[in-house]
Enzyme design. Structure first.
Site, PDB file in Angstrom:
ATOM      1  N   GLY A   1       1.164  12.966   6.419  1.00 39.57           N
ATOM      2  CA  GLY A   1       0.509  13.965   7.263  1.00 39.57           C
ATOM      3  C   GLY A   1       0.796  15.351   6.754  1.00 39.57           C
TER       4      GLY A   1
ATOM      5  CD  GLU B   1      -1.885  16.609   4.562  1.00 39.73           C
ATOM      6  OE1 GLU B   1      -1.220  16.093   3.646  1.00 39.73           O
ATOM      7  OE2 GLU B   1      -1.919  17.838   4.749  1.00 39.73           O
TER       8      GLU B   1
ATOM      9  CD  GLU C   1       1.233  13.702   2.627  1.00 40.00           C
ATOM     10  OE1 GLU C   1       1.574  12.720   3.304  1.00 40.00           O
ATOM     11  OE2 GLU C   1       1.471  14.876   2.959  1.00 40.00           O
TER      12      GLU C   1
ATOM     13  CD  GLU D   1      10.886   4.555  -1.990  1.00 34.51           C
ATOM     14  OE1 GLU D   1      11.089   3.347  -1.807  1.00 34.51           O
ATOM     15  OE2 GLU D   1      11.800   5.405  -2.020  1.00 34.51           O
TER      16      GLU D   1
END
Length: 141
Positions: A38, A54, A58, A105
């Site tokens: 987020g 996002e 990401e 990760e």
């Protein structure tokens, strides 16, 4: 001028096994700790639009936002700005997970086997996970 909370979105991505996706932060504040994917909303962006953006940035995946779970206040870092996160649940609809942008990760966690609180980046993240566990399992995470 007022000290207003910055709007952000926290995305609780679930898989078909009931696990939740967490992202290990690659940047400060709280680098190395677990967080939800987020981030901050861009101007004129809804929380749902920010969630979709996002997750592409990401994690390299497209999602479908399912529902709003909560609004949670917090502070971004020890001396940071106040925030207000719209916490949403979502499912992956396309793509393959890859940690990117400010994520070191990505990992799936069962709601009854979440990282310890000391490894969670923000109080609002811990609260969001507890609310999800309460909603899904009938008990806090």
């Amino acid at each position: 001028l007022y000290l207003n909370a910055a709007p952000c979105v926290a995305v609780l991505v679930r898989d078909d096994r009931g696990r939740v996706l967490l992202a290990r932060r690659a940047i400060e504040p709280r680098a190395g700790l677990w967080d939800t994917p987020g981030g901050f909303l861009e101007p004129f962006e809804t929380p749902e639009q920010a969630a979709v953006r996002e997750l592409v940035e990401e994690a390299g995946v497209e999602i479908e936002v399912e529902r709003l779970l909560a609004h949670l206040p917090d502070v971004y870092g020890d001396d940071g700005d106040p925030t207000l996160a719209a916490v949403v649940t979502a499912r992956i609809t396309a793509g393959h997970l890859v940690a990117a942008d400010d994520v070191a990760e990505l990992a799936w966690f069962a709601l009854d086997a979440l990282p310890p609180r000391a490894e969670i980046a923000f109080p609002s993240t811990a609260a969001a996970l507890a609310l999800l566990a309460l909603d899904e399992l009938g008990e806090p995470g």
